[in-house]
Design a protein around this motif. Structure first.
Motif, PDB file in Angstrom:
ATOM      1  N   ALA A 120      -2.779  12.195  -3.723  1.00  0.00           N
ATOM      2  CA  ALA A 120      -3.661  11.437  -4.623  1.00  0.00           C
ATOM      3  C   ALA A 120      -5.041  11.216  -4.009  1.00  0.00           C
ATOM      4  O   ALA A 120      -5.536  10.093  -3.942  1.00  0.00           O
ATOM      5  CB  ALA A 120      -3.012  10.100  -5.026  1.00  0.00           C
ATOM      6  N   LEU A 121      -5.657  12.293  -3.565  1.00  0.00           N
ATOM      7  CA  LEU A 121      -7.024  12.205  -3.046  1.00  0.00           C
ATOM      8  C   LEU A 121      -8.004  12.544  -4.168  1.00  0.00           C
ATOM      9  O   LEU A 121      -7.684  13.328  -5.061  1.00  0.00           O
ATOM     10  CB  LEU A 121      -7.221  13.193  -1.890  1.00  0.00           C
ATOM     11  CG  LEU A 121      -6.275  13.035  -0.712  1.00  0.00           C
ATOM     12  CD1 LEU A 121      -6.574  14.099   0.334  1.00  0.00           C
ATOM     13  CD2 LEU A 121      -6.365  11.650  -0.112  1.00  0.00           C
ATOM     14  N   LEU A 122      -9.197  11.969  -4.107  1.00  0.00           N
ATOM     15  CA  LEU A 122     -10.227  12.307  -5.085  1.00  0.00           C
ATOM     16  C   LEU A 122     -10.940  13.570  -4.609  1.00  0.00           C
ATOM     17  O   LEU A 122     -11.581  13.560  -3.560  1.00  0.00           O
ATOM     18  CB  LEU A 122     -11.230  11.159  -5.225  1.00  0.00           C
ATOM     19  CG  LEU A 122     -10.629   9.808  -5.615  1.00  0.00           C
ATOM     20  CD1 LEU A 122     -11.724   8.755  -5.750  1.00  0.00           C
ATOM     21  CD2 LEU A 122      -9.836   9.899  -6.904  1.00  0.00           C
ATOM     22  N   PRO A 123     -10.847  14.661  -5.380  1.00  0.00           N
ATOM     23  CA  PRO A 123     -11.408  15.923  -4.906  1.00  0.00           C
ATOM     24  C   PRO A 123     -12.928  15.896  -4.773  1.00  0.00           C
ATOM     25  O   PRO A 123     -13.487  16.718  -4.059  1.00  0.00           O
ATOM     26  CB  PRO A 123     -10.961  16.938  -5.968  1.00  0.00           C
ATOM     27  CG  PRO A 123     -10.555  16.139  -7.144  1.00  0.00           C
ATOM     28  CD  PRO A 123     -10.144  14.789  -6.652  1.00  0.00           C
ATOM     29  N   TRP A 124     -13.569  14.950  -5.490  1.00  0.00           N
ATOM     30  CA  TRP A 124     -15.040  14.902  -5.428  1.00  0.00           C
ATOM     31  C   TRP A 124     -15.548  14.001  -4.311  1.00  0.00           C
ATOM     32  O   TRP A 124     -16.737  13.775  -4.193  1.00  0.00           O
ATOM     33  CB  TRP A 124     -15.614  14.442  -6.769  1.00  0.00           C
ATOM     34  CG  TRP A 124     -15.016  13.180  -7.287  1.00  0.00           C
ATOM     35  CD1 TRP A 124     -15.409  11.905  -6.994  1.00  0.00           C
ATOM     36  CD2 TRP A 124     -13.917  13.055  -8.185  1.00  0.00           C
ATOM     37  NE1 TRP A 124     -14.612  11.004  -7.646  1.00  0.00           N
ATOM     38  CE2 TRP A 124     -13.694  11.675  -8.393  1.00  0.00           C
ATOM     39  CE3 TRP A 124     -13.095  13.984  -8.848  1.00  0.00           C
ATOM     40  CZ2 TRP A 124     -12.680  11.206  -9.220  1.00  0.00           C
ATOM     41  CZ3 TRP A 124     -12.096  13.495  -9.663  1.00  0.00           C
ATOM     42  CH2 TRP A 124     -11.895  12.131  -9.842  1.00  0.00           C
ATOM     43  N   ARG A 125     -14.657  13.460  -3.504  1.00  0.00           N
ATOM     44  CA  ARG A 125     -15.096  12.625  -2.388  1.00  0.00           C
ATOM     45  C   ARG A 125     -14.705  13.288  -1.069  1.00  0.00           C
ATOM     46  O   ARG A 125     -13.632  13.880  -0.970  1.00  0.00           O
ATOM     47  CB  ARG A 125     -14.433  11.256  -2.462  1.00  0.00           C
ATOM     48  CG  ARG A 125     -15.091  10.319  -3.461  1.00  0.00           C
ATOM     49  CD  ARG A 125     -14.404   8.974  -3.402  1.00  0.00           C
ATOM     50  NE  ARG A 125     -15.071   8.003  -4.252  1.00  0.00           N
ATOM     51  CZ  ARG A 125     -15.491   6.808  -3.834  1.00  0.00           C
ATOM     52  NH1 ARG A 125     -15.271   6.433  -2.584  1.00  0.00           N
ATOM     53  NH2 ARG A 125     -16.093   5.985  -4.655  1.00  0.00           N
ATOM     54  N   LYS A 174     -10.271  19.933  -0.770  1.00  0.00           N
ATOM     55  CA  LYS A 174      -9.856  21.325  -1.012  1.00  0.00           C
ATOM     56  C   LYS A 174     -10.033  22.199   0.230  1.00  0.00           C
ATOM     57  O   LYS A 174      -9.468  23.284   0.307  1.00  0.00           O
ATOM     58  CB  LYS A 174     -10.638  21.912  -2.191  1.00  0.00           C
ATOM     59  CG  LYS A 174     -12.089  22.170  -1.870  1.00  0.00           C
ATOM     60  CD  LYS A 174     -12.737  23.146  -2.837  1.00  0.00           C
ATOM     61  CE  LYS A 174     -14.167  23.412  -2.384  1.00  0.00           C
ATOM     62  NZ  LYS A 174     -15.014  24.062  -3.323  1.00  0.00           N
ATOM     63  N   THR A 194       0.834  -1.200   0.000  1.00  0.00           N
ATOM     64  CA  THR A 194       0.000   0.000   0.000  1.00  0.00           C
ATOM     65  C   THR A 194       0.871   1.254   0.000  1.00  0.00           C
ATOM     66  O   THR A 194       1.831   1.349   0.764  1.00  0.00           O
ATOM     67  CB  THR A 194      -0.917  -0.005   1.234  1.00  0.00           C
ATOM     68  OG1 THR A 194      -1.741  -1.174   1.165  1.00  0.00           O
ATOM     69  CG2 THR A 194      -1.809   1.221   1.263  1.00  0.00           C
ATOM     70  N   TYR A 195       0.497   2.193  -0.861  1.00  0.00           N
ATOM     71  CA  TYR A 195       1.295   3.409  -1.024  1.00  0.00           C
ATOM     72  C   TYR A 195       0.729   4.594  -0.241  1.00  0.00           C
ATOM     73  O   TYR A 195      -0.475   4.720  -0.059  1.00  0.00           O
ATOM     74  CB  TYR A 195       1.324   3.839  -2.491  1.00  0.00           C
ATOM     75  CG  TYR A 195       2.242   3.024  -3.356  1.00  0.00           C
ATOM     76  CD1 TYR A 195       3.554   3.418  -3.568  1.00  0.00           C
ATOM     77  CD2 TYR A 195       1.794   1.864  -3.962  1.00  0.00           C
ATOM     78  CE1 TYR A 195       4.402   2.681  -4.373  1.00  0.00           C
ATOM     79  CE2 TYR A 195       2.630   1.113  -4.770  1.00  0.00           C
ATOM     80  CZ  TYR A 195       3.926   1.532  -4.974  1.00  0.00           C
ATOM     81  OH  TYR A 195       4.762   0.795  -5.767  1.00  0.00           O
ATOM     82  N   PHE A 203       1.324   8.635  -1.078  1.00  0.00           N
ATOM     83  CA  PHE A 203       1.907   9.376  -2.187  1.00  0.00           C
ATOM     84  C   PHE A 203       2.339  10.783  -1.780  1.00  0.00           C
ATOM     85  O   PHE A 203       1.743  11.396  -0.897  1.00  0.00           O
ATOM     86  CB  PHE A 203       0.898   9.488  -3.327  1.00  0.00           C
ATOM     87  CG  PHE A 203       0.483   8.160  -3.905  1.00  0.00           C
ATOM     88  CD1 PHE A 203       1.214   7.566  -4.917  1.00  0.00           C
ATOM     89  CD2 PHE A 203      -0.633   7.495  -3.417  1.00  0.00           C
ATOM     90  CE1 PHE A 203       0.841   6.347  -5.443  1.00  0.00           C
ATOM     91  CE2 PHE A 203      -1.019   6.272  -3.936  1.00  0.00           C
ATOM     92  CZ  PHE A 203      -0.274   5.692  -4.953  1.00  0.00           C
ATOM     93  N   LEU A 223     -12.772   4.450  -0.226  1.00  0.00           N
ATOM     94  CA  LEU A 223     -12.447   3.992  -1.584  1.00  0.00           C
ATOM     95  C   LEU A 223     -11.587   2.727  -1.560  1.00  0.00           C
ATOM     96  O   LEU A 223     -11.751   1.832  -2.389  1.00  0.00           O
ATOM     97  CB  LEU A 223     -11.693   5.091  -2.346  1.00  0.00           C
ATOM     98  CG  LEU A 223     -11.268   4.729  -3.769  1.00  0.00           C
ATOM     99  CD1 LEU A 223     -12.443   4.915  -4.716  1.00  0.00           C
ATOM    100  CD2 LEU A 223     -10.078   5.552  -4.231  1.00  0.00           C
ATOM    101  N   ALA A 224     -10.686   2.647  -0.587  1.00  0.00           N
ATOM    102  CA  ALA A 224      -9.779   1.506  -0.514  1.00  0.00           C
ATOM    103  C   ALA A 224     -10.503   0.223  -0.111  1.00  0.00           C
ATOM    104  O   ALA A 224      -9.969  -0.873  -0.293  1.00  0.00           O
ATOM    105  CB  ALA A 224      -8.658   1.807   0.478  1.00  0.00           C
ATOM    106  N   ASP A 271       1.921  13.489  -3.550  1.00  0.00           N
ATOM    107  CA  ASP A 271       0.887  14.485  -3.864  1.00  0.00           C
ATOM    108  C   ASP A 271      -0.469  14.083  -3.286  1.00  0.00           C
ATOM    109  O   ASP A 271      -1.498  14.558  -3.737  1.00  0.00           O
ATOM    110  CB  ASP A 271       0.792  14.701  -5.379  1.00  0.00           C
ATOM    111  CG  ASP A 271       0.522  13.392  -6.098  1.00  0.00           C
ATOM    112  OD1 ASP A 271       0.226  12.388  -5.419  1.00  0.00           O
ATOM    113  OD2 ASP A 271       0.607  13.374  -7.335  1.00  0.00           O
ATOM    114  N   ARG A 318      -6.121   6.337   4.604  1.00  0.00           N
ATOM    115  CA  ARG A 318      -6.537   5.452   3.509  1.00  0.00           C
ATOM    116  C   ARG A 318      -5.597   4.247   3.403  1.00  0.00           C
ATOM    117  O   ARG A 318      -6.023   3.145   3.073  1.00  0.00           O
ATOM    118  CB  ARG A 318      -6.538   6.240   2.195  1.00  0.00           C
ATOM    119  CG  ARG A 318      -6.976   5.447   0.989  1.00  0.00           C
ATOM    120  CD  ARG A 318      -6.970   6.301  -0.257  1.00  0.00           C
ATOM    121  NE  ARG A 318      -5.636   6.839  -0.521  1.00  0.00           N
ATOM    122  CZ  ARG A 318      -5.381   7.821  -1.383  1.00  0.00           C
ATOM    123  NH1 ARG A 318      -6.366   8.358  -2.064  1.00  0.00           N
ATOM    124  NH2 ARG A 318      -4.153   8.259  -1.566  1.00  0.00           N
ATOM    125  N   ALA A 319      -4.307   4.491   3.689  1.00  0.00           N
ATOM    126  CA  ALA A 319      -3.362   3.381   3.629  1.00  0.00           C
ATOM    127  C   ALA A 319      -3.555   2.429   4.815  1.00  0.00           C
ATOM    128  O   ALA A 319      -3.484   1.211   4.662  1.00  0.00           O
ATOM    129  CB  ALA A 319      -1.926   3.916   3.610  1.00  0.00           C
TER     130      ALA A 319
END
Lengths: 266, 257
Positions: free
Chosen positions: B81-86, B128, B74-75, B77, B94-95, B79, B142-143
């Motif tokens: 790597a989040l989904l801005p719409w969630r 955001k 499991t990474y 990141f 999500l995981a 940056d 998330r990880a």
């Protein structure tokens, strides 16, 4: 150092400006002034009513058209072409465009064809479509659908390209199956681009419905404007143009609502 | 879970990125990979987690991954790597969503991960609305929610300011004291390596090779104690002397990768 404050000078402010700030009244004032000048020019006889009727005359024409029902008749006829044409073109365009955005082979197959056909002004195909589908509604709807299809394809596949790769790598690193990556990453990520494309395709649809109705139709705003021009009823002609402008504004307002609710996360 | 990296080489076109990397990582060990920019440390991390296919060599595990791990590699990141719409909670969920867990267990696991990272009251917020440090906490939650066997951290603190970085280092140490996993930590920050890693692997510049492996014998949890301050400074100095010249050369290089 007998006088500690001696020789102190305040630093002059030199920032500010060059940042757009809202000026709510200005647009209304500009509108009012322009229409006022136009009305004044018409009333004073500077503008011949046959070539440029006054705003008041246009409003009067609009009111009369509303009263006798012809306005709604033509608007309805146009909407009955725009709505199905736009929906068919958008559905097909999204299907093809998303396939091109997701599958490399679909892109390789589709891109040359789309690039070759996109620049054709679709109204040029109306005669062929009339030949195939007859002079009635289907040929007009098909022209609009074709005109909507290509920009939708292009906006859909470039919207897929604009989905950040790192989000897809992230999803893969958590073991999401490809189907989930499309549904949860690619589609929502492409949504802003797709919705921006809707604005373009909606204006294309409006353009094409007028053009198609000018070529061969009894009813519809395009036909109405053309007839009014032939009869030198300039006030009615311009009333039709005003209706088109209102229609365009309503469409873009509606799309704005959709965008705001679908893209609340921005 | 012991991890074996054997003769791994990678190249991008004609540019060799990694050459003959051999490295064994013990169960529960934290290994930092450092090196000048462009040495292929992120490439190596991508290969370990199966996101990149190496040109040669392989990475393997001894024995099966632990049964309770939903996503062994499991990474985290750089940056985020989040989904801005969630929302925060939905980003963490999500995981889990494709793992056939019950809705109740999903919620429970997400809530636990959010609690562990101090995000419970931000569950409904959108990325955001969060600061960089909070966003990376979401990445960490998330990880953790999938109970990784090997945690792969790709410059996780590089996008953060110095104070947030310090806070998150403390958080990571606190989490690591409770969660057992093997960790590979890529960074260009020597202090992070000296503070967080049991072993520091120094890579040379392109093509990346293992230049030196530095074992730090003081347990990570004890390193902030005053009596170890000299040790940390010494580790930092030795790491810097190993990469200084190559970093200077790499800095002057024309980038055409």
């Amino acid at each position: 150092m007998s006088e500690p404050n001696a020789g102190r000078r305040p630093i002059l402010f030199r920032g500010g400006g060059f940042a757009p700030t809202p000026r709510r009244a200005v647009p209304w004032i500009v509108f009012a002034v322009l229409i006022g000048l136009w009305q004044a020019a018409s009333s004073s006889g500077l503008l011949p009513p046959l070539f440029m009727p006054s705003p008041a005359a246009i409003v009067r024409a609009l009111y009369e058209l509303w009263l006798d029902g012809t306005l709604m008749e033509h608007v309805t006829a146009s909407l009955k072409r725009i709505v199905p044409g736009w929906i068919i073109g958008t559905a097909a365009g999204l299907a093809v465009g998303l396939a091109m955005g997701i599958f490399s082979s679909a892109r390789a197959a589709g891109l040359p064809i789309v690039s070759a056909l996109f620049p054709i002004p679709k109204i040029a195909l109306l005669p062929v479509l009339i030949l195939w589908l007859g002079i009635g509604e289907p040929s007009k709807v098909a022209t609009i659908a074709l005109g909507v299809f290509f920009p939708t394809v292009i906006s859909a596949y470039s919207a897929c390209d604009s989905v950040p790769r790192n989000l897809i790598r992230m999803a893969q690193s958590f073991g999401l199956p490809a189907r989930d990556i499309v549904a949860k990453i690619v589609l929502p990520g492409a949504m802003p681009g797709i919705l921006a494309g809707f604005r373009i395709s909606a204006s294309v649809a409006l353009l094409l419905v007028v053009a198609a109705e000018m070529i061969g139709a009894q009813h519809g705003i395009g036909a109405f404007v053309l007839t009014a021009g032939n009869l030198m009823q300039t006030d009615q002609l311009l009333a039709g143009v005003v209706v088109l402008s209102i229609l365009g504004l309503l469409i873009s307002w509606g799309l704005g609502l959709v965008e705001r609710s679908a893209l609340r996360w921005r | 879970m012991p991890l074996h990296i054997e003769k791994v080489s990678h190249s991008y076109g004609a540019v060799e990125a990694l050459k003959d990397i051999d490295l064994d990582i013990a169960d529960g060990e934290t290994v930092a990979l450092i090196g000048p920019s462009g040495c292929g440390k992120s490439t190596l991390l991508g290969i370990i987690g199966g996101l990149l296919q190496p040109v040669a060599g392989q990475v393997s595990l001894s024995g099966p991954p632990p049964a309770d791990s939903l996503n062994p590699f499991t990474y985290i990141f750089q940056d985020f790597a989040l989904l801005p719409w969630r929302s925060v909670a939905a980003n963490v969920a999500l995981a889990l969503e494709h793992r056939r867990l019950g809705a109740a267990e999903c919620r429970e696991r997400v809530a636990a991960a959010l609690a562990l990272t101090g995000l419970s009251e931000f569950a409904a917020a959108y990325p955001k609305q969060l600061s960089g440090g909070m966003r990376q906490r979401v990445g960490i939650a998330r990880a953790l929610v999938v109970r990784p066997a090997v945690l792969l951290l790709d410059e996780p603190l590089s996008a953060l300011d110095a104070q947030t970085r310090e806070l998150l280092m403390e958080d990571l140490l606190a989490i690591w004291a409770r969660e057992k996993s093997t960790r590979v930590y890529v960074t260009h920050n020597l202090e992070e390596a000296a503070r967080l890693a049991d072993r520091v692997v120094v890579l040379s510049r392109r093509p990346g090779r293992i230049r030196e492996v530095l074992q730090i014998d003081v347990p990570v949890a004890e390193r902030i104690r005053p009596e170890h301050a000299a040790l940390l400074i010494d580790v930092h100095r030795r790491l810097w002397s190993l990469i200084r010249d190559e970093a200077a050369t790499a800095e002057r290089e024309i980038l055409d990768v």
